[in-house]
Design a protein around this motif. Structure first.
Motif, PDB file in Angstrom:
ATOM      1  N   ALA A 148      -2.347  -6.915   2.727  1.00 58.42           N
ATOM      2  CA  ALA A 148      -1.407  -7.354   1.720  1.00 58.42           C
ATOM      3  C   ALA A 148      -1.541  -8.671   0.939  1.00 58.42           C
ATOM      4  O   ALA A 148      -2.305  -9.347   1.834  1.00 58.42           O
ATOM      5  N   SER A 149      -1.012  -8.726  -0.056  1.00 60.45           N
ATOM      6  CA  SER A 149      -1.095 -10.057  -0.887  1.00 60.45           C
ATOM      7  C   SER A 149       0.197 -10.032  -1.602  1.00 60.45           C
ATOM      8  O   SER A 149       1.098 -10.077  -0.976  1.00 60.45           O
ATOM      9  N   THR A 150       0.240 -10.511  -2.788  1.00 60.72           N
ATOM     10  CA  THR A 150       1.518 -10.850  -3.705  1.00 60.72           C
ATOM     11  C   THR A 150       2.516  -9.718  -3.245  1.00 60.72           C
ATOM     12  O   THR A 150       2.258  -8.467  -3.839  1.00 60.72           O
ATOM     13  N   GLY A 151       3.694 -10.150  -3.090  1.00 62.19           N
ATOM     14  CA  GLY A 151       4.628  -9.192  -2.815  1.00 62.19           C
ATOM     15  C   GLY A 151       4.513  -8.481  -1.326  1.00 62.19           C
ATOM     16  O   GLY A 151       5.335  -7.684  -0.988  1.00 62.19           O
ATOM     17  N   GLN A 175      -2.898 -10.935   5.465  1.00 63.71           N
ATOM     18  CA  GLN A 175      -2.028 -11.173   4.388  1.00 63.71           C
ATOM     19  C   GLN A 175      -2.870 -12.264   3.935  1.00 63.71           C
ATOM     20  O   GLN A 175      -3.196 -13.504   4.373  1.00 63.71           O
ATOM     21  N   HIS A 176      -2.838 -12.371   2.439  1.00 59.78           N
ATOM     22  CA  HIS A 176      -3.485 -13.480   1.704  1.00 59.78           C
ATOM     23  C   HIS A 176      -2.465 -14.500   1.707  1.00 59.78           C
ATOM     24  O   HIS A 176      -1.285 -14.664   1.089  1.00 59.78           O
ATOM     25  N   LEU A 177      -2.680 -15.567   2.609  1.00 58.48           N
ATOM     26  CA  LEU A 177      -1.730 -16.544   2.573  1.00 58.48           C
ATOM     27  C   LEU A 177      -2.387 -17.982   2.968  1.00 58.48           C
ATOM     28  O   LEU A 177      -3.635 -17.919   3.666  1.00 58.48           O
ATOM     29  N   PRO A 178      -2.058 -19.134   2.652  1.00 59.36           N
ATOM     30  CA  PRO A 178      -3.022 -20.264   3.073  1.00 59.36           C
ATOM     31  C   PRO A 178      -2.734 -20.439   4.707  1.00 59.36           C
ATOM     32  O   PRO A 178      -1.761 -20.067   5.317  1.00 59.36           O
ATOM     33  N   GLY A 179      -3.636 -21.060   4.914  1.00 56.95           N
ATOM     34  CA  GLY A 179      -3.799 -21.523   6.798  1.00 56.95           C
ATOM     35  C   GLY A 179      -2.211 -22.212   6.922  1.00 56.95           C
ATOM     36  O   GLY A 179      -1.996 -22.014   8.067  1.00 56.95           O
ATOM     37  N   SER A 180      -1.950 -23.123   6.278  1.00 54.68           N
ATOM     38  CA  SER A 180      -0.812 -23.834   6.764  1.00 54.68           C
ATOM     39  C   SER A 180       0.411 -22.968   6.938  1.00 54.68           C
ATOM     40  O   SER A 180       1.321 -23.418   7.772  1.00 54.68           O
ATOM     41  N   PHE A 181       0.312 -21.653   6.285  1.00 46.60           N
ATOM     42  CA  PHE A 181       1.686 -20.972   6.583  1.00 46.60           C
ATOM     43  C   PHE A 181       1.482 -19.846   7.573  1.00 46.60           C
ATOM     44  O   PHE A 181       2.412 -19.106   7.902  1.00 46.60           O
ATOM     45  N   THR A 182       0.332 -19.923   8.188  1.00 45.33           N
ATOM     46  CA  THR A 182      -0.078 -18.695   9.247  1.00 45.33           C
ATOM     47  C   THR A 182       0.982 -19.051  10.577  1.00 45.33           C
ATOM     48  O   THR A 182       1.257 -17.815  11.007  1.00 45.33           O
ATOM     49  N   GLY A 183       1.090 -19.891  11.077  1.00 46.93           N
ATOM     50  CA  GLY A 183       2.205 -20.110  12.360  1.00 46.93           C
ATOM     51  C   GLY A 183       3.532 -19.539  12.134  1.00 46.93           C
ATOM     52  O   GLY A 183       3.950 -18.791  12.760  1.00 46.93           O
ATOM     53  N   TYR A 184       4.042 -20.007  10.958  1.00 45.87           N
ATOM     54  CA  TYR A 184       5.422 -19.711  10.477  1.00 45.87           C
ATOM     55  C   TYR A 184       5.336 -18.175  10.081  1.00 45.87           C
ATOM     56  O   TYR A 184       6.133 -17.395  10.618  1.00 45.87           O
ATOM     57  N   PHE A 185       4.458 -17.649   9.518  1.00 43.58           N
ATOM     58  CA  PHE A 185       4.338 -16.165   9.120  1.00 43.58           C
ATOM     59  C   PHE A 185       4.279 -15.237  10.541  1.00 43.58           C
ATOM     60  O   PHE A 185       4.927 -14.207  10.643  1.00 43.58           O
ATOM     61  N   VAL A 264      -3.485   0.668   6.137  1.00 39.78           N
ATOM     62  CA  VAL A 264      -2.408   0.435   5.300  1.00 39.78           C
ATOM     63  C   VAL A 264      -2.555  -0.719   4.340  1.00 39.78           C
ATOM     64  O   VAL A 264      -2.679  -1.889   4.524  1.00 39.78           O
ATOM     65  N   VAL A 265      -2.290  -0.354   2.940  1.00 36.71           N
ATOM     66  CA  VAL A 265      -2.380  -1.526   1.902  1.00 36.71           C
ATOM     67  C   VAL A 265      -1.094  -1.508   1.152  1.00 36.71           C
ATOM     68  O   VAL A 265      -0.632  -0.679   0.690  1.00 36.71           O
ATOM     69  N   LEU A 266      -0.354  -2.766   1.242  1.00 33.39           N
ATOM     70  CA  LEU A 266       0.645  -3.032   0.461  1.00 33.39           C
ATOM     71  C   LEU A 266       0.763  -3.826  -0.761  1.00 33.39           C
ATOM     72  O   LEU A 266      -0.571  -4.096  -0.962  1.00 33.39           O
ATOM     73  N   SER A 267       1.599  -4.166  -1.329  1.00 40.20           N
ATOM     74  CA  SER A 267       1.790  -4.814  -2.683  1.00 40.20           C
ATOM     75  C   SER A 267       0.504  -6.051  -2.602  1.00 40.20           C
ATOM     76  O   SER A 267       0.551  -6.528  -1.884  1.00 40.20           O
ATOM     77  N   GLY A 268      -0.146  -6.361  -4.000  1.00 43.19           N
ATOM     78  CA  GLY A 268      -1.019  -7.227  -3.894  1.00 43.19           C
ATOM     79  C   GLY A 268      -1.998  -7.206  -5.255  1.00 43.19           C
ATOM     80  O   GLY A 268      -2.266  -6.202  -5.750  1.00 43.19           O
ATOM     81  N   MET A 269      -2.527  -8.272  -5.603  1.00 42.32           N
ATOM     82  CA  MET A 269      -3.124  -8.154  -6.870  1.00 42.32           C
ATOM     83  C   MET A 269      -4.562  -8.109  -6.673  1.00 42.32           C
ATOM     84  O   MET A 269      -5.166  -8.588  -5.502  1.00 42.32           O
ATOM     85  N   GLY A 270      -5.364  -7.539  -7.354  1.00 45.89           N
ATOM     86  CA  GLY A 270      -6.735  -7.356  -7.415  1.00 45.89           C
ATOM     87  C   GLY A 270      -7.255  -6.018  -6.685  1.00 45.89           C
ATOM     88  O   GLY A 270      -6.436  -4.967  -6.642  1.00 45.89           O
TER      89      GLY A 270
END
Length: 330
Positions: A148-151, A175-185, A264-270
């Motif tokens: 997944a990515s955006t959305g 999930q396309h996210l910066p590393g700083s958000f990995t733990g919280y996600f 499974v592919v969810l919402s995302g750009m590209g």
């Protein structure tokens, strides 16, 4: 039983069915609510289901119908159900035995009566759905990989909530996210999915009942080991330019798990995930994607759907229900 919001169409289809030897229409109703009431009172062998219904649409109501009538075959009749269309694939993934496109001009145009009669004969000659579902675990996925990515974060919640607690198939998530958000996600995922979540690392064993999340600075690759399968981190640039990328995860899942893999592919750009989805399908696995209406951006799932690689297309809730059934799409 006929379920269609048009009284004229219900009458026409009833005449077609009544003309088939040994068949009779026991109910012709105009909504999912009315259909559920019928199923609560009497057994039904075949349901002819329209999609555009008042209140609950046909595809949304389909799982409830099959839950009440597990031995009934369902044929979805809709103008949008042309052969191989996303709507037809979606209906089949939700449990329909077959689909047939209704003519737009008239209920009897285009030799519709003959085509419906032949389709009813073919469908009723198949094994009931409940018998297939009760067979040995030959159709169970051994791995579920979600990209997944955006959305995607918004879509992940209803999908994971739809999974039953006894579904212990391991789940990988990129999930396309910066590393700083990995733990919280990862903490969010553990709450939503009601199961432990690990952040991927080298040589992390893939275990049943657990989820593994790609870190923000590396792709997940799956490798075979003497003790099952494990993750390996890959920091090489991906063709999509994403870090982490869905493609390496899908490609390696296809190589290790083959036909027992679900992507499974969810919402995302590209288009990230499209190359990997091709590998999963080539290996005999199944690919499911989020539908356009519920996606914030239909780039990633849309690329797969438009390439003809999607076995199943639906909302996050519907994709979660598909996974929960542990049933492969045809």
């Amino acid at each position: 039983m006929i379920v269609d919001d048009s009284a004229v169409t219900r009458c026409v289809i009833a005449r077609i069915v009544d003309a088939i030897p040994t068949y009779e229409v026991i109910a012709a109703v105009g909504s999912i609510a009315q259909a559920l009431a019928v199923l609560g009172d009497r057994p039904v062998d075949l349901i002819l289901l329209d999609i555009n219904l008042p209140g609950t649409d046909g595809l949304t109501g389909l799982p409830a119908l099959t839950a009440l009538a597990p031995d009934a075959r369902v044929i979805v009749l809709s103008g949008s159900c042309t052969a191989g269309s996303p709507t037809a694939l979606h209906a089949m993934a939700l449990g329909a035995a077959a689909t047939l496109a209704k003519p737009e001009s008239s209920p009897l145009a285009g030799n519709f009566a003959h085509r419906l009669t032949a389709l009813v004969a073919d469908v009723m000659a198949t094994t009931p759905r409940s018998a297939v579902a009760s067979a040995a675990r030959g159709d169970v996925f051994d791995i579920i990989a979600i990209g997944a990515s955006t959305g995607g974060i918004h879509a992940m919640a209803p999908l994971l909530r739809a999974l039953p607690d006894d579904l212990d198939v391991p789940i990988l998530i990129t999930q396309h996210l910066p590393g700083s958000f990995t733990g919280y996600f990862a903490q969010q995922l553990a709450t939503l999915a009601r199961r432990p979540v690990d952040v991927a690392r080298d040589s992390l064993r893939i275990q049943r009942g657990r989820m593994i999340l790609a870190p923000g600075d590396a792709h997940i690759r799956v490798v075979s080991t003497t003790d099952g399968a494990a993750t390996r981190l890959d920091r090489a640039p991906a063709i999509s330019g994403c870090m982490p990328s869905v493609d390496p995860m899908f490609e390696s899942v296809a190589e290790v798990f083959g036909q027992r893999a679900l992507g499974v592919v969810l919402s995302g750009m590209g288009r990230d995930g499209c190359r990997g989805a091709e590998r999963i399908r080539a290996a005999g696995g199944v690919v499911a994607v989020q539908d356009q209406n519920s996606s914030v951006v239909w780039g990633m799932p849309g690329a797969i759907a438009e390439s003809g690689l999607a076995s199943t297309i639906g909302t996050p809730d519907q994709l979660g229900a598909f996974i929960a059934r542990r049933k492969r799409s045809a």
